[in-house]
Design an enzyme around this catalytic site. Structure first.
Site, PDB file in Angstrom:
ATOM      1  N   SER A  31      12.272   1.331   6.856  1.00  0.00           N
ATOM      2  CA  SER A  31      11.806  -0.091   6.334  1.00  0.00           C
ATOM      3  C   SER A  31      13.017  -1.037   6.781  1.00  0.00           C
ATOM      4  O   SER A  31      14.255  -0.719   6.698  1.00  0.00           O
ATOM      5  CB  SER A  31      11.863  -0.044   4.895  1.00  0.00           C
ATOM      6  OG  SER A  31      11.764  -1.381   4.351  1.00  0.00           O
ATOM      7  N   ARG A  32      12.607  -2.116   7.218  1.00  0.00           N
ATOM      8  CA  ARG A  32      13.606  -3.080   7.527  1.00  0.00           C
ATOM      9  C   ARG A  32      14.220  -3.686   6.407  1.00  0.00           C
ATOM     10  O   ARG A  32      15.369  -4.468   6.780  1.00  0.00           O
ATOM     11  CB  ARG A  32      12.896  -4.407   8.524  1.00  0.00           C
ATOM     12  CG  ARG A  32      12.137  -3.799   9.687  1.00  0.00           C
ATOM     13  CD  ARG A  32      10.947  -4.839  10.024  1.00  0.00           C
ATOM     14  NE  ARG A  32      10.298  -5.262   8.836  1.00  0.00           N
ATOM     15  CZ  ARG A  32       9.339  -6.501   8.955  1.00  0.00           C
ATOM     16  NH1 ARG A  32       9.381  -7.188  10.142  1.00  0.00           N
ATOM     17  NH2 ARG A  32       8.838  -6.575   8.006  1.00  0.00           N
ATOM     18  N   ILE A  84       0.852  -1.201   0.097  1.00  0.00           N
ATOM     19  CA  ILE A  84       0.011   0.104  -0.107  1.00  0.00           C
ATOM     20  C   ILE A  84       1.017   1.274  -0.220  1.00  0.00           C
ATOM     21  O   ILE A  84       0.616   2.246  -0.571  1.00  0.00           O
ATOM     22  CB  ILE A  84      -0.791   0.036   1.392  1.00  0.00           C
ATOM     23  CG1 ILE A  84      -1.963   1.111   0.830  1.00  0.00           C
ATOM     24  CG2 ILE A  84      -0.379   0.228   2.594  1.00  0.00           C
ATOM     25  CD1 ILE A  84      -2.883   0.775  -0.300  1.00  0.00           C
ATOM     26  N   LYS A  97      -5.436   1.669   7.704  1.00  0.00           N
ATOM     27  CA  LYS A  97      -6.444   0.983   8.218  1.00  0.00           C
ATOM     28  C   LYS A  97      -6.108  -0.473   8.205  1.00  0.00           C
ATOM     29  O   LYS A  97      -5.222  -0.847   7.397  1.00  0.00           O
ATOM     30  CB  LYS A  97      -7.850   1.096   7.307  1.00  0.00           C
ATOM     31  CG  LYS A  97      -7.510   0.805   5.966  1.00  0.00           C
ATOM     32  CD  LYS A  97      -7.360  -0.315   5.207  1.00  0.00           C
ATOM     33  CE  LYS A  97      -8.282  -1.656   5.831  1.00  0.00           C
ATOM     34  NZ  LYS A  97      -7.749  -2.705   4.706  1.00  0.00           N
TER      35      LYS A  97
HETATM   36  P1  NAP Z   1       2.581  -5.510   3.094  1.00  0.00           P
HETATM   37  O1  NAP Z   1       2.575  -5.345   1.605  1.00  0.00           O
HETATM   38  O2  NAP Z   1       2.651  -6.922   3.937  1.00  0.00           O
HETATM   39  O3  NAP Z   1       3.519  -4.202   3.589  1.00  0.00           O
HETATM   40  C1  NAP Z   1       3.463  -4.171   5.282  1.00  0.00           C
HETATM   41  C2  NAP Z   1       4.897  -3.428   5.363  1.00  0.00           C
HETATM   42  O4  NAP Z   1       4.950  -3.177   6.823  1.00  0.00           O
HETATM   43  C3  NAP Z   1       5.986  -4.782   5.155  1.00  0.00           C
HETATM   44  O5  NAP Z   1       6.602  -4.463   3.681  1.00  0.00           O
HETATM   45  C4  NAP Z   1       7.055  -4.048   6.022  1.00  0.00           C
HETATM   46  O6  NAP Z   1       7.884  -3.348   5.612  1.00  0.00           O
HETATM   47  C5  NAP Z   1       6.198  -3.596   7.283  1.00  0.00           C
HETATM   48  N1  NAP Z   1       6.236  -4.209   8.480  1.00  0.00           N
HETATM   49  C6  NAP Z   1       7.043  -3.675   9.891  1.00  0.00           C
HETATM   50  N2  NAP Z   1       6.842  -4.648  10.864  1.00  0.00           N
HETATM   51  C7  NAP Z   1       6.151  -5.455  10.125  1.00  0.00           C
HETATM   52  C8  NAP Z   1       5.752  -6.891  10.846  1.00  0.00           C
HETATM   53  N3  NAP Z   1       6.082  -7.322  11.850  1.00  0.00           N
HETATM   54  N4  NAP Z   1       5.306  -8.024   9.989  1.00  0.00           N
HETATM   55  C9  NAP Z   1       5.109  -7.556   8.562  1.00  0.00           C
HETATM   56  N5  NAP Z   1       5.549  -6.377   8.048  1.00  0.00           N
HETATM   57  C10 NAP Z   1       5.977  -5.470   8.707  1.00  0.00           C
HETATM   58  O7  NAP Z   1       1.185  -5.088   3.555  1.00  0.00           O
HETATM   59  P2  NAP Z   1       0.117  -3.959   2.785  1.00  0.00           P
HETATM   60  O8  NAP Z   1      -0.725  -4.736   1.643  1.00  0.00           O
HETATM   61  O9  NAP Z   1       0.989  -2.659   2.459  1.00  0.00           O
HETATM   62  O10 NAP Z   1      -1.055  -3.568   3.868  1.00  0.00           O
HETATM   63  C11 NAP Z   1      -0.442  -2.610   5.045  1.00  0.00           C
HETATM   64  C12 NAP Z   1      -1.525  -2.110   5.547  1.00  0.00           C
HETATM   65  O11 NAP Z   1      -2.264  -1.237   4.579  1.00  0.00           O
HETATM   66  C13 NAP Z   1      -2.525  -2.950   6.196  1.00  0.00           C
HETATM   67  O12 NAP Z   1      -2.999  -2.479   7.338  1.00  0.00           O
HETATM   68  C14 NAP Z   1      -3.682  -3.127   4.785  1.00  0.00           C
HETATM   69  O13 NAP Z   1      -4.976  -3.331   5.487  1.00  0.00           O
HETATM   70  C15 NAP Z   1      -3.712  -1.624   4.586  1.00  0.00           C
HETATM   71  N6  NAP Z   1      -4.073  -1.528   3.257  1.00  0.00           N
HETATM   72  C16 NAP Z   1      -3.629  -2.630   2.212  1.00  0.00           C
HETATM   73  C17 NAP Z   1      -4.176  -2.511   0.817  1.00  0.00           C
HETATM   74  C18 NAP Z   1      -3.743  -3.426  -0.162  1.00  0.00           C
HETATM   75  O14 NAP Z   1      -4.467  -3.480  -1.089  1.00  0.00           O
HETATM   76  N7  NAP Z   1      -2.786  -4.334  -0.020  1.00  0.00           N
HETATM   77  C19 NAP Z   1      -5.205  -1.499   0.668  1.00  0.00           C
HETATM   78  C20 NAP Z   1      -5.591  -0.661   1.649  1.00  0.00           C
HETATM   79  C21 NAP Z   1      -4.919  -0.686   2.533  1.00  0.00           C
HETATM   80  P3  NAP Z   1       9.286  -3.329   5.588  1.00  0.00           P
HETATM   81  O15 NAP Z   1       9.765  -4.623   5.213  1.00  0.00           O
HETATM   82  O16 NAP Z   1       9.686  -2.148   4.789  1.00  0.00           O
HETATM   83  O17 NAP Z   1       9.774  -2.932   7.118  1.00  0.00           O
END
Ligand code: NAP
Length: 307
Positions: A35-36, A13, A89
């Site tokens: 970012s890690r 996101i 969110k």
């Molecule tokens: P994602 O691709 O898994 O990214 C989350 C990022 O958070 C990871 O890349 C990681 O970044 C970081 N992070 C830090 N601590 C972490 C931990 N303990 N475990 C996992 N990741 C950790 O997820 P995402 O889809 O972007 O979703 C993140 C948030 O955005 C959620 O709450 C989701 O509901 C919301 N969201 C997502 C979407 C969608 O389409 N996917 C749409 C709207 C809202 P680093 O590796 O850089 O540290």
């Protein structure tokens, strides 16, 4: 005044939405990434939030784009360091922790913004305005999408606190709680949990509004092909349909609006307004409904989900 902002968690996101919306908005300058694992060329990078907070006192705002399970810890550190905080969110993994963060932000005199991106879909405000003086008879939500498309390789959604299909479903509930004139309460739910996972892949929820009408929600993460994000409201004055996640509005079958996706531009415009006024915006109504559905939900085990 241009606000320096840091993104924490450079995942899907952050890349899909936050980076482009920040780049477009003259009120913000992307000043750092925490970012890690990932870096962004030309932008200051830190592997921990604490390092960023210590090294860059000029960065006044942080956008937390991590999964909900770790958001409270990051938010607490940023607030205690006197920074404004934007929460993706859902704003946290529990209702109480978000309430607590709201109070902590007030105590430290900083802005806390719990974002609900679906509320910025362009059909949502007109829907709310149209419904304001109608008598609602019933509401039906159908929110069905393909988890492999929207959450590729993400384990956190299947772990406790990841919320499973409520991760997209809460988007529908964030619209519902915004457009209806009166609150709704959960009366029952069935949660379908894959036998190899901790969180639901599908959920059916029944609600009753305090004004008496019913609401049903059908959330499913197994839909391939066209995706369905529809909310249909029957009223004494006709049928309102919000589809495409809130981007298309029809009344009695007549299209009133069919708009592009500008949700995150809306979020950053609202953040700029909050920073200017010194206010916070933290509404946990839809998070509470998810918690209540989990409290009342009957668990039905379904076949294993293999990515
Ligand atoms: P994602 O691709 O898994 O990214 C989350 C990022 O958070 C990871 O890349 C990681 O970044 C970081 N992070 C830090 N601590 C972490 C931990 N303990 N475990 C996992 N990741 C950790 O997820 P995402 O889809 O972007 O979703 C993140 C948030 O955005 C959620 O709450 C989701 O509901 C919301 N969201 C997502 C979407 C969608 O389409 N996917 C749409 C709207 C809202 P680093 O590796 O850089 O540290």
């Amino acid at each position: 005044m241009v606000h320096k902002i840091a993104i924490v968690g450079l995942g899907k996101i952050a890349r899909d939405q936050h980076l482009p919306s920040i780049a477009k908005n003259p009120d913000f300058e992307l000043a750092a990434i925490v970012s890690r694992n990932a870096e962004l060329e030309g932008v200051d990078h830190f592997t921990t939030l604490d390092d960023m907070l210590a090294a860059r006192p000029d960065i006044e705002t942080v956008a937390l784009c991590t999964p909900p399970q770790v958001r409270r810890q990051y938010a607490e550190a940023a607030i205690r360091a006197g920074r404004h905080v934007l929460l993706e969110k859902p704003p946290g993994a529990t209702v109480a922790e978000v309430e607590w963060l709201k109070n902590l932000a007030a105590k430290h005199g900083v802005t806390l913004f719990a974002t609900w991106h679906s509320r910025y879909a362009q059909g949502v405000e007109p829907a709310r305005a149209w419904l304001a003086d109608k008598t609602i008879k019933s509401v039906e939500i159908v929110w069905r999408e393909d988890v492999r498309r929207w959450h590729p390789g993400q384990d956190w959604i299947w772990e406790p606190g990841g919320m499973g299909v409520f991760d997209p479903g809460i988007n529908a509930l964030s619209i519902l709680t915004h457009i209806l004139p009166a609150p709704v309460l959960v009366t029952g739910a069935v949660l379908e949990v894959p036998e190899n996972r901790q969180t639901p892949i599908a959920a059916k929820i029944d609600f009753v509004a305090v004004t008496g009408h019913t609401v049903t929600a059908d959330f499913d993460w197994r839909q391939e092909g066209p995706q369905t994000w529809d909310i249909t409201v029957k009223t004494d004055a006709g049928l309102l349909e919000l589809s495409g996640g809130g981007s298309v509005l029809r009344i009695d079958g007549q299209t009133q609006l069919a708009a592009d996706d500008t949700e995150y531009d809306g979020i950053y415009a609202h953040l700029a307004a909050l920073l200017a006024s010194g206010e916070s915006d933290v509404d946990i109504a839809s998070l509470q409904l998810v918690a209540d559905a989990c409290m009342l939900g009957a668990i039905s085990k379904v076949e294993a989900f293999i990515e």
